[in-house]
Enzyme design. Sequence first.
Site, PDB file in Angstrom:
ATOM      1  N   LYS A 188       0.836  -1.202   0.000  1.00 48.24           N
ATOM      2  CA  LYS A 188       0.000   0.000   0.000  1.00 48.24           C
ATOM      3  C   LYS A 188       0.874   1.257   0.000  1.00 48.24           C
ATOM      4  O   LYS A 188       2.061   1.191   0.349  1.00 48.24           O
ATOM      5  CB  LYS A 188      -0.918   0.020   1.237  1.00 48.24           C
ATOM      6  CG  LYS A 188      -0.145   0.077   2.579  1.00 48.24           C
ATOM      7  CD  LYS A 188       0.034   1.457   3.094  1.00 48.24           C
ATOM      8  CE  LYS A 188       1.179   1.881   3.891  1.00 48.24           C
ATOM      9  NZ  LYS A 188       2.266   1.360   4.467  1.00 48.24           N
ATOM     10  N   SER A 202       8.069 -12.164  -1.831  1.00 46.86           N
ATOM     11  CA  SER A 202       7.600 -10.885  -2.358  1.00 46.86           C
ATOM     12  C   SER A 202       7.706 -10.901  -3.874  1.00 46.86           C
ATOM     13  O   SER A 202       8.691 -11.371  -4.427  1.00 46.86           O
ATOM     14  CB  SER A 202       8.486  -9.768  -1.792  1.00 46.86           C
ATOM     15  OG  SER A 202       8.347  -8.622  -2.594  1.00 46.86           O
ATOM     16  N   ALA A 215      10.159  -1.104   3.606  1.00 47.11           N
ATOM     17  CA  ALA A 215      10.430   0.183   2.960  1.00 47.11           C
ATOM     18  C   ALA A 215       9.259   1.153   3.119  1.00 47.11           C
ATOM     19  O   ALA A 215       9.220   2.189   2.483  1.00 47.11           O
ATOM     20  CB  ALA A 215      10.730  -0.034   1.476  1.00 47.11           C
ATOM     21  N   GLY A 216       8.289   0.799   3.952  1.00 45.27           N
ATOM     22  CA  GLY A 216       7.160   1.710   4.170  1.00 45.27           C
ATOM     23  C   GLY A 216       6.022   1.476   3.192  1.00 45.27           C
ATOM     24  O   GLY A 216       5.083   2.268   3.135  1.00 45.27           O
ATOM     25  N   LEU A 217       6.090   0.394   2.417  1.00 43.51           N
ATOM     26  CA  LEU A 217       5.003   0.118   1.478  1.00 43.51           C
ATOM     27  C   LEU A 217       4.099  -1.007   1.991  1.00 43.51           C
ATOM     28  O   LEU A 217       3.424  -1.685   1.215  1.00 43.51           O
ATOM     29  CB  LEU A 217       5.560  -0.243   0.090  1.00 43.51           C
ATOM     30  CG  LEU A 217       6.329   0.872  -0.627  1.00 43.51           C
ATOM     31  CD1 LEU A 217       6.767   0.425  -2.005  1.00 43.51           C
ATOM     32  CD2 LEU A 217       5.466   2.134  -0.744  1.00 43.51           C
ATOM     33  N   GLY A 218       4.119  -1.215   3.289  1.00 42.27           N
ATOM     34  CA  GLY A 218       3.164  -2.161   3.884  1.00 42.27           C
ATOM     35  C   GLY A 218       3.512  -3.618   3.674  1.00 42.27           C
ATOM     36  O   GLY A 218       2.608  -4.455   3.566  1.00 42.27           O
ATOM     37  N   SER A 219       4.826  -3.949   3.611  1.00 44.32           N
ATOM     38  CA  SER A 219       5.172  -5.366   3.381  1.00 44.32           C
ATOM     39  C   SER A 219       4.743  -6.243   4.555  1.00 44.32           C
ATOM     40  O   SER A 219       4.284  -7.368   4.345  1.00 44.32           O
ATOM     41  CB  SER A 219       6.671  -5.517   3.119  1.00 44.32           C
ATOM     42  OG  SER A 219       7.417  -4.955   4.179  1.00 44.32           O
ATOM     43  N   GLU A 256      -0.124  -8.028  12.790  1.00 47.11           N
ATOM     44  CA  GLU A 256       0.533  -6.712  12.790  1.00 47.11           C
ATOM     45  C   GLU A 256       0.866  -6.261  14.210  1.00 47.11           C
ATOM     46  O   GLU A 256       1.883  -5.612  14.441  1.00 47.11           O
ATOM     47  CB  GLU A 256      -0.388  -5.679  12.127  1.00 47.11           C
ATOM     48  CG  GLU A 256      -0.385  -5.735  10.603  1.00 47.11           C
ATOM     49  CD  GLU A 256       0.800  -4.982  10.033  1.00 47.11           C
ATOM     50  OE1 GLU A 256       1.874  -5.606   9.885  1.00 47.11           O
ATOM     51  OE2 GLU A 256       0.675  -3.778   9.748  1.00 47.11           O
ATOM     52  N   ASP A 306      -2.827  -0.131   7.309  1.00 48.84           N
ATOM     53  CA  ASP A 306      -2.030  -0.892   6.331  1.00 48.84           C
ATOM     54  C   ASP A 306      -2.706  -2.219   6.003  1.00 48.84           C
ATOM     55  O   ASP A 306      -2.883  -2.582   4.834  1.00 48.84           O
ATOM     56  CB  ASP A 306      -0.617  -1.177   6.873  1.00 48.84           C
ATOM     57  CG  ASP A 306       0.231   0.079   7.000  1.00 48.84           C
ATOM     58  OD1 ASP A 306      -0.314   1.180   6.814  1.00 48.84           O
ATOM     59  OD2 ASP A 306       1.433  -0.046   7.278  1.00 48.84           O
TER      60      ASP A 306
HETATM   61  C1  MEV Z   1       2.720   3.010   8.557  1.00 52.37           C
HETATM   62  O1  MEV Z   1       2.518   2.559   7.224  1.00 52.37           O
HETATM   63  C2  MEV Z   1       1.652   3.986   8.927  1.00 52.37           C
HETATM   64  C3  MEV Z   1       1.797   4.648  10.281  1.00 52.37           C
HETATM   65  O2  MEV Z   1       0.775   5.654  10.344  1.00 52.37           O
HETATM   66  C4  MEV Z   1       1.643   3.675  11.420  1.00 52.37           C
HETATM   67  C5  MEV Z   1       0.212   3.188  11.592  1.00 52.37           C
HETATM   68  O3  MEV Z   1      -0.744   3.735  11.019  1.00 52.37           O
HETATM   69  O4  MEV Z   1       0.051   2.231  12.388  1.00 52.37           O
HETATM   70  C6  MEV Z   1       3.150   5.353  10.427  1.00 52.37           C
END
Ligand code: MEV
Length: 404
Positions: free
Chosen positions: A4, A136, A143-147, A194, A205
């Site tokens: 995501k 994957s 990397a912040g893309l919801g892996s 999670e 996410d």
């Molecule tokens: C992480 O993808 C999103 C955050 O807002 C954490 C969360 O919502 O639990 C940083």
Amino acid sequence: APGKVILFGEHAVVYGATAIAAAVSDLRIFVDLEIFSGDYLYVIFEDILVDGKIFEYQLPINVLKQITSCFNKNSALSPVRPDDSVSNYLSTFLSTAPPQAAQGLQSVIYLTTQILPDLIDKQTDVVYGIKFVVRSVGLPIGAGLGSSAAFSVALAGALIRAALLNNQLDDQLENQLDITNYLSVINEWSYCSEMLIHGKPSGIDNYTSCYGGLVKYVKSDNRFELIDKSKLPQIDILLINTKVPRSTKQLVSNVRELSNRLPRVVEQIVSAIDAISIQFIELIDKQVDIQTFYNQMKELITINHRLLQSLGVSHPSLERSIYLSESLHLASKLTGAGGGGCAITLLDIGDRAIDRTIDDQIVKEGDRQINELKEKLVELLRLESFDSFESSIGGAGIIWYNTN
Ligand code: MEV
């Protein structure tokens, strides 16, 4: 299950602000689950290398049975969130596992004991083994893309399907293998996973990965909702991976500490981010022309990034990549938890040429111009060792495949 991007509202969502996320359906985590006659649980994380080798883990089924008996027995259709005693038990049990694999293993063990307990306990001569292969396809890990959310959703989905195929679910619905009947259960189990990985995430996410499309968090009802995609123009973005590793848990906790120190200030920043998400929803609802949509979305992206920066979740690598986008008059922000990881750059809206303001001049050759800008940006990013790939917003959520 897909990864995501968070368009607006990361971090602020943890404090109840409106947030908007979208599935990136071409970047996914696959979980293959196989039940075989054997006496161990077998896990392969194809994207985690330990001492240069793909990580593999084995656990005898009778040990898994013992673990199962330590947890309360619940129905697979009524997910139970792991409390501190469960996560403490599992982290102690897995304390010798490599750190990069331990949390994922906690999720595999907890969800298996909860969703397939009877298969593990079966009093027949046949002993069942369970094998998970996790891989994957295009989705960068951490990397912040919801892996982790995509992994959690795919894991929960694979276990629910295995439970259905092995007649393990108590109340079986008519059209058993229609995944839409089980999305809310899969979503809740993936949230449990999670929690083991991130502590207490907002849930945006895993919801986005499970349901797909475009999702908004609604503060007044404390829930997530799908945004009507028919109202949404096509939104093309460039995903930029700085390749700087980070931990969502750590970044969320840094913001928590800032908020404890400066509660009034953080409250105001959160409320400004809330306003950004709400303005974006109004933009969708008003059905404005795509030129207005593009101009305003661009402003919202830029302001949201500046606010995230003030929460302390940016990183020099993100700032550099965002500077490169902005030097070409494209709006860009970090996405997800920040601290490294990924940024998104808005490329285009709809399929009609958009006029862009460049050096105070309105440039009217939309299509040709965006392709040139995109190529230039990709090259600038490449020269600084950032990866980038194009994607459009809001694709399919979890999908079940039968590999037999
Ligand atoms: C992480 O993808 C999103 C955050 O807002 C954490 C969360 O919502 O639990 C940083």
